[in-house]
Design a protein around this motif. Structure first.
Motif, PDB file in Angstrom:
ATOM      1  N   LYS A  70       0.830  -1.204   0.000  1.00  0.00           N
ATOM      2  CA  LYS A  70       0.000   0.000   0.000  1.00  0.00           C
ATOM      3  C   LYS A  70       0.863   1.253   0.000  1.00  0.00           C
ATOM      4  O   LYS A  70       0.563   2.241  -0.667  1.00  0.00           O
ATOM      5  CB  LYS A  70      -0.922  -0.014   1.219  1.00  0.00           C
ATOM      6  N   ASN A  82      -5.353  -1.044  -4.680  1.00  0.00           N
ATOM      7  CA  ASN A  82      -6.723  -1.527  -4.879  1.00  0.00           C
ATOM      8  C   ASN A  82      -6.792  -2.509  -6.040  1.00  0.00           C
ATOM      9  O   ASN A  82      -7.552  -3.477  -5.999  1.00  0.00           O
ATOM     10  CB  ASN A  82      -7.664  -0.352  -5.115  1.00  0.00           C
ATOM     11  N   LYS A 114     -11.305  -5.440   0.343  1.00  0.00           N
ATOM     12  CA  LYS A 114     -10.621  -4.364   1.058  1.00  0.00           C
ATOM     13  C   LYS A 114     -10.829  -4.479   2.569  1.00  0.00           C
ATOM     14  O   LYS A 114      -9.903  -4.248   3.354  1.00  0.00           O
ATOM     15  CB  LYS A 114     -11.128  -3.007   0.560  1.00  0.00           C
ATOM     16  N   ASN A 135      -7.839  -4.912   5.312  1.00  0.00           N
ATOM     17  CA  ASN A 135      -7.675  -3.990   6.438  1.00  0.00           C
ATOM     18  C   ASN A 135      -7.627  -4.738   7.766  1.00  0.00           C
ATOM     19  O   ASN A 135      -6.907  -4.346   8.690  1.00  0.00           O
ATOM     20  CB  ASN A 135      -8.811  -2.965   6.451  1.00  0.00           C
TER      21      ASN A 135
END
Length: 205
Positions: free
Chosen positions: A54, A63, A75, A79
């Protein structure tokens, strides 16, 4: 194969930020694919890769990485794994045992890491371990504490238990039982009143 460097990587090279071989989009995709053995430790290590990817690839490419056929992570799940790796790092930095990671699991760690106040986070973390809270009860305890920050985890859990054991009124066609009974009795009395009126009319005639 996507071996071209991203704009973020090119910018980092220009300012001399990289002293190690630069990883490409494909490198990260392959690293994640190889690391994905299914174990909890493997998932947490993937969280580490996600953090690096990231940062190095940039948001847009990251993404895309999540959707790549070799990766395929939502996503929200990515996370969670990022938070789990940060949780592990925090334990190691503070000299705490990482054994509790296995006891807590990804879902509980994710909920605990969502608590901003570090002291409160540690308190709920220890309470979750000592009471072996389920994910559902942990969420409810955190919600209670969010609603009233002055209560302890013990008090929050007691409130949760009280609510769980509180009798729930039955619902009939969207109406609670008490209201349903009241309306039924009212209609019955109304019907009886109409019958009495009709009887009185017959008597008068």
């Amino acid at each position: 194969m996507q071996n071209l460097l991203t704009p973020v990587q090119k910018q980092n090279i220009a300012v001399g930020r990289f002293v190690q071989p630069i990883k490409t989009f494909d490198d990260y995709a392959e690293d994640i694919s190889k690391a994905n053995t299914g174990s909890l430790n493997a998932q947490i290590e993937i969280g580490k890769i996600f953090i690096e990817a990231k940062e190095k690839l940039g948001k847009k490419e990251f993404n895309k990485l999540l959707k790549d056929g070799r990766v395929r992570y939502k996503k929200t799940q990515a996370n969670k794994l990022i938070r789990c790796f940060k949780f592990k790092s925090d334990l190691e930095k503070s000299g705490q045992s990482t054994d509790q990671i296995q006891k807590l699991g990804i879902e509980k760690i994710d909920k605990i890491m969502g608590i901003e106040d570090t002291a409160k986070r540690k308190e709920i973390q220890d309470f979750t371990l000592s009471n072996d809270l389920s994910v559902s009860n942990l969420k409810k305890v955190i919600k209670k504490i969010d609603e009233n920050e002055n209560i302890t985890p013990e008090q929050a859990l007691e409130l949760v238990k009280q609510e769980d054991h509180k009798p729930k009124e039955k619902v009939v066609a969207g109406i609670d039982l008490k209201q349903y009974v009241e309306q039924t009795e009212y209609l019955k009395l109304k019907e009886e009143l109409e019958q009495l009126k009709q009887e009185l009319m017959k008597f008068k005639n």
